[in-house]
Design a protein around this motif. Structure first.
Motif, short mmCIF file in Angstrom:
data_model
loop_
_atom_site.label_atom_id
_atom_site.label_comp_id
_atom_site.label_asym_id
_atom_site.label_seq_id
_atom_site.Cartn_x
_atom_site.Cartn_y
_atom_site.Cartn_z
N ASP A 121 0.84 -1.20 0.00
CA ASP A 121 0.00 0.00 0.00
C ASP A 121 0.88 1.25 0.00
O ASP A 121 0.48 2.30 -0.51
N ILE A 122 2.04 1.13 0.61
CA ILE A 122 3.04 2.19 0.62
C ILE A 122 4.28 1.67 -0.09
O ILE A 122 4.73 0.55 0.17
N VAL A 123 4.81 2.46 -1.02
CA VAL A 123 6.02 2.08 -1.75
C VAL A 123 7.13 3.05 -1.35
O VAL A 123 6.97 4.27 -1.45
N CYS A 124 8.24 2.49 -0.90
CA CYS A 124 9.38 3.27 -0.42
C CYS A 124 10.55 3.04 -1.37
O CYS A 124 11.00 1.91 -1.57
N PHE A 125 11.04 4.11 -1.99
CA PHE A 125 12.15 4.03 -2.93
C PHE A 125 13.45 4.40 -2.23
O PHE A 125 13.54 5.42 -1.54
N ILE A 126 14.47 3.58 -2.42
CA ILE A 126 15.80 3.81 -1.85
C ILE A 126 16.84 3.62 -2.96
O ILE A 126 16.86 2.57 -3.61
N GLY A 197 16.64 10.60 -3.81
CA GLY A 197 16.09 9.33 -4.26
C GLY A 197 15.46 8.50 -3.17
O GLY A 197 15.02 7.37 -3.43
N GLU A 198 15.38 9.03 -1.95
CA GLU A 198 14.79 8.29 -0.84
C GLU A 198 13.47 8.96 -0.47
O GLU A 198 13.43 10.05 0.11
N TYR A 199 12.39 8.33 -0.83
CA TYR A 199 11.06 8.85 -0.54
C TYR A 199 10.06 7.72 -0.57
O TYR A 199 10.32 6.63 -1.09
N ALA A 200 8.91 7.97 0.02
CA ALA A 200 7.84 6.97 0.08
C ALA A 200 6.53 7.64 -0.26
O ALA A 200 6.33 8.83 0.00
N ALA A 201 5.62 6.87 -0.82
CA ALA A 201 4.32 7.41 -1.20
C ALA A 201 3.27 6.31 -1.17
O ALA A 201 3.59 5.12 -1.25
N ARG A 202 2.04 6.73 -1.07
CA ARG A 202 0.94 5.77 -1.16
C ARG A 202 0.81 5.29 -2.60
O ARG A 202 0.91 6.08 -3.55
N ARG A 203 0.56 4.01 -2.75
CA ARG A 203 0.35 3.47 -4.09
C ARG A 203 -0.79 4.21 -4.79
O ARG A 203 -0.75 4.45 -6.00
N SER A 204 -1.81 4.57 -4.03
CA SER A 204 -2.96 5.25 -4.61
C SER A 204 -2.58 6.57 -5.26
O SER A 204 -3.28 7.05 -6.16
N LEU A 205 -1.48 7.19 -4.82
CA LEU A 205 -0.97 8.39 -5.49
C LEU A 205 -0.06 8.02 -6.65
O LEU A 205 -0.23 8.52 -7.77
N LEU A 206 0.90 7.13 -6.41
CA LEU A 206 1.88 6.79 -7.45
C LEU A 206 1.22 6.28 -8.72
O LEU A 206 1.67 6.59 -9.82
#
Length: 314
Positions: A121-126, A197-206
């Motif tokens: 549900d949350i995607v975190c990019f690293i 490049g380090e951030y997280a967002a709700r899948r519903s937004l992405l």
């Protein structure tokens, strides 16, 4: 600075200490949200394993915060995939995701495709080139999303040393991205690391955002998120110090051109007369011009992709 931004800085900028790990974990259990960590990687065998191992040990085995760690390899010629898998990540290959759409080089391309091979549900990019990595990066940027339903995207903010010089990293941020944002999207002027490049967002937004295929993806995502969900749905968390591999000046020039192009598209959705950048290299008898194409392609919002819609129904 806009009064709105000053208020935002006081209400939407936090530190790690504001949400201890036990608070973040309790919020995850209380909401039932799942978390995917995605590392886009290209020839990062020296660092990707340590990053994956730290996240797996700290946030999967010791504390059950992260549900999946996925490394998306964008065509490495070294042992990136093997090292990542050995450290405990699931490795996906860019060219094997959504095969009907021919892949193009670029970080944004990999991030876009990652939505098809993750479930959180949350995607975190690293980023996969970080050195001396701490799992606090993950905890810090997913925390607000777990504890506050009004937050949709969280950027990490940090010091970026350049060698031994403190605070001298992020040259494209200071020379290109920050002036662009301050001049054209002043509501975003409060972001310390808009290109980080380090951030997280709700899948519903992405899944509703277009993804520039190259280095413009972070700026494009910020601007498009501002228009889609508003400033108060965006936040940042101080996660300390970010150490990583620095690129040379010419690579930074190409990055800057891609970022400017991303901004230009959003300003006018118009036509760039010549989407190219010419740089010069010293050769034996003088300077030789080298011309590079500037990334101009963008991937559509993932909700428009039939395979993604079919997966959600299934």
């Amino acid at each position: 600075m806009l009064e709105e931004v000053e208020r935002w800085l006081s209400t939407r900028s936090w530190s790690l200490a504001d949400r201890p790990l036990h608070t973040v974990l309790a919020a995850k259990h209380g909401t039932g949200q799942t978390i995917s960590v995605v590392l886009p990687a290209l020839d990062e065998e020296e660092t990707v394993g340590d990053i994956v191992a730290a996240i797996r040990h700290d946030l999967v085995e010791q504390v059950p915060l992260v549900d999946e760690i996925v490394v998306v390899d964008s065509g490495s010629t070294d042992r990136t995939s093997e090292v990542a898998a050995a450290a405990g990540a699931r490795v996906e290959h860019r060219d094997g995701i959504l095969t009907r759409v021919a892949p193009v080089p670029g970080k944004g391309e990999v991030l876009w495709r990652s939505l098809l091979v993750t479930r959180g549900d949350i995607v975190c990019f690293i980023d996969a080139d970080l050195k001396e990595f701490s799992s606090d990066f993950v905890t810090g940027i997913v925390g607000p999303l777990l504890t506050d339903p009004d937050i949709a995207l969280v950027k990490g903010m940090y010091d970026r040393p350049l060698g031994d010089a403190a605070g001298q990293g992020g040259r494209v941020t200071e020379l290109v991205a920050r002036p662009l944002l301050n001049l054209h999207w002043p509501q975003l002027a409060g972001f310390v690391q808009p290109l980080g490049g380090e951030y997280a967002a709700r899948r519903s937004l992405l899944e509703q955002l277009p993804f520039p295929v190259g280095y413009g993806v972070e700026l494009g995502m910020l601007v498009d998120s501002l228009h889609l969900v508003g400033l108060d749905a965006l936040a940042q968390v101080d996660v300390g110090v970010r150490k990583h591999r620095h690129q040379d000046g010419q690579a930074l020039g190409r990055m800057a051109a891609a970022i400017y192009r991303t901004a230009q598209l959003r300003l006018a959705r118009g036509h760039l007369v010549r989407p190219c950048l010419t740089q010069f290299e010293r050769v034996e008898d003088g300077f030789e011009p080298r011309t590079y194409s500037v990334d101009t392609e963008e991937r559509p919002p993932m909700v428009e992709i039939a395979e993604y819609a079919a997966r959600k129904v299934a």
